[in-house]
Design an enzyme around this catalytic site. Structure first.
Site, PDB file in Angstrom:
ATOM      1  N   CYS A   1       7.279  -4.789  20.926  1.00  0.00           N
ATOM      2  CA  CYS A   1       7.346  -5.547  19.678  1.00  0.00           C
ATOM      3  C   CYS A   1       7.818  -6.986  19.886  1.00  0.00           C
ATOM      4  O   CYS A   1       7.066  -7.792  20.409  1.00  0.00           O
ATOM      5  CB  CYS A   1       8.191  -4.793  18.662  1.00  0.00           C
ATOM      6  SG  CYS A   1       7.754  -5.275  16.980  1.00  0.00           S
TER       7      CYS A   1
ATOM      8  N   ARG B   1       4.101  -7.585   6.140  1.00  0.00           N
ATOM      9  CA  ARG B   1       4.449  -6.968   7.415  1.00  0.00           C
ATOM     10  C   ARG B   1       3.536  -5.770   7.641  1.00  0.00           C
ATOM     11  O   ARG B   1       3.123  -5.106   6.702  1.00  0.00           O
ATOM     12  CB  ARG B   1       5.906  -6.488   7.409  1.00  0.00           C
ATOM     13  CG  ARG B   1       6.927  -7.592   7.364  1.00  0.00           C
ATOM     14  CD  ARG B   1       8.324  -7.044   7.541  1.00  0.00           C
ATOM     15  NE  ARG B   1       8.579  -6.615   8.914  1.00  0.00           N
ATOM     16  CZ  ARG B   1       8.847  -7.447   9.916  1.00  0.00           C
ATOM     17  NH1 ARG B   1       8.895  -8.745   9.707  1.00  0.00           N
ATOM     18  NH2 ARG B   1       9.062  -6.984  11.127  1.00  0.00           N
TER      19      ARG B   1
ATOM     20  N   HIS C   1       7.196   1.211  18.511  1.00  0.00           N
ATOM     21  CA  HIS C   1       8.606   1.572  18.656  1.00  0.00           C
ATOM     22  C   HIS C   1       8.687   3.084  18.655  1.00  0.00           C
ATOM     23  O   HIS C   1       7.701   3.783  18.652  1.00  0.00           O
ATOM     24  CB  HIS C   1       9.402   1.107  17.434  1.00  0.00           C
ATOM     25  CG  HIS C   1       9.618  -0.343  17.376  1.00  0.00           C
ATOM     26  ND1 HIS C   1      10.461  -1.004  18.208  1.00  0.00           N
ATOM     27  CD2 HIS C   1       9.113  -1.275  16.541  1.00  0.00           C
ATOM     28  CE1 HIS C   1      10.484  -2.270  17.885  1.00  0.00           C
ATOM     29  NE2 HIS C   1       9.663  -2.475  16.888  1.00  0.00           N
TER      30      HIS C   1
HETATM   31  N1  GLN Z   1      10.246 -10.250  14.691  1.00  0.00           N
HETATM   32  C1  GLN Z   1       8.965  -9.763  15.100  1.00  0.00           C
HETATM   33  C2  GLN Z   1       8.008  -9.544  13.931  1.00  0.00           C
HETATM   34  O1  GLN Z   1       8.426  -9.254  12.836  1.00  0.00           O
HETATM   35  C3  GLN Z   1       9.127  -8.510  15.902  1.00  0.00           C
HETATM   36  C4  GLN Z   1       9.778  -7.420  15.119  1.00  0.00           C
HETATM   37  C5  GLN Z   1      10.128  -6.245  15.926  1.00  0.00           C
HETATM   38  O2  GLN Z   1      10.475  -6.322  17.117  1.00  0.00           O
HETATM   39  N2  GLN Z   1      10.109  -5.117  15.250  1.00  0.00           N
HETATM   40  O3  GLN Z   1       6.798  -9.650  14.114  1.00  0.00           O
END
Ligand code: GLN
Length: 240
Positions: free
Chosen positions: A93, A126, A189
């Protein structure tokens, strides 16, 4: 035989149980009689990549990535030499985004390591989902969970897999993650490796091959892992 696993910046990059990936690598070594040492590096530590066989770069919020990005400049050349020499890396990520050239956010550009030819742009909404991907060179689909604002574009690189369910790199091109030499970058993840022992063993065998020129991994009893994997695959892809 012994592998040394470097965990980069766990105080800043450690979202959703990324540390479970370290435990999984360590255990799957030990169960096979392979010694595994874990070295954690804080943001102020020097990193000697010549002493490492596997590197984990975990996930982080945009704010944490911004903090890490300054420090990355100092390790970039040694990290690149490690990657070009076939060093194994698993980047998840936020860590995956940092492998690339940059991550453009509404609050400015986060410079990456430029270890792999890819880049990321923030988008909305997101991308939050369970996810199942297929890599044709692996027997089992790879399962996990994703939560990212960034959309990643991997240019001509090979993806980690095709998206069977979920969003993937950018929600658009049907690809998830990246594979470059012995580097794996992914949005999964979960943590990724306990759920996907086939990916863990790929990393271990690549690391052993580089260090010892041979990598025969004794099969382990993965009954529970395979059952969990099958459950997720069926739950999200059946009837699609
Ligand atoms: N900050 C990054 C995003 O939102 C990665 C987030 C994360 O590692 N879950 O794209």
């Amino acid at each position: 035989m012994k592998l040394t696993i470097g965990h980069l910046y766990p105080d800043l990059l450690n979202l959703y149980g990324d540390r479970g990936n370290i435990q999984c690598m360590k255990k799957r070594c030990e169960w096979r009689g392979i010694e595994a040492e874990v070295r954690e590096f804080q943001i102020t530590d020097a990193v000697d990549f010549t002493k490492l066989d596997l590197v984990l770069l975990g996930g982080g919020s945009d704010r944490e990535q911004m903090l890490v990005c300054e420090k990355l400049k100092a390790i970039r050349e040694n990290f690149r030499a490690y990657v070009e020499d076939g060093g194994s890396v698993i980047a998840v990520c936020g860590g995956y985004q940092l492998l690339g050239h940059y991550y453009d956010t509404d609050d400015g550009r986060i410079e990456g390591l430029s270890l792999v030819d890819l880049y990321t742009e923030q988008g909305s909404p997101r991308l939050i989902s369970n996810i199942v991907i297929q890599n044709d060179r692996m027997e089992l689909p790879i399962v996990g969970f994703e939560n990212h604002g960034g959309r990643t574009y991997i240019n001509d690189n090979e993806p980690l897999g095709k998206v069977l369910f979920g969003c993937g790199n950018n929600g658009d091109d049907g690809m998830e993650g990246v594979r470059y030499k012995n580097v794996i970058g992914t949005y999964l993840h979960g943590p990724l490796l306990p759920k996907n022992p086939q990916v863990c063993d790929l990393l271990l065998s690549n690391a052993l091959m580089r260090k010892y020129g041979t990598a025969e991994l004794v099969p382990l009893d993965d009954t529970q892992e395979l059952e969990a994997n099958r459950y997720i695959v069926e739950r999200f892809t059946q009837g699609k």
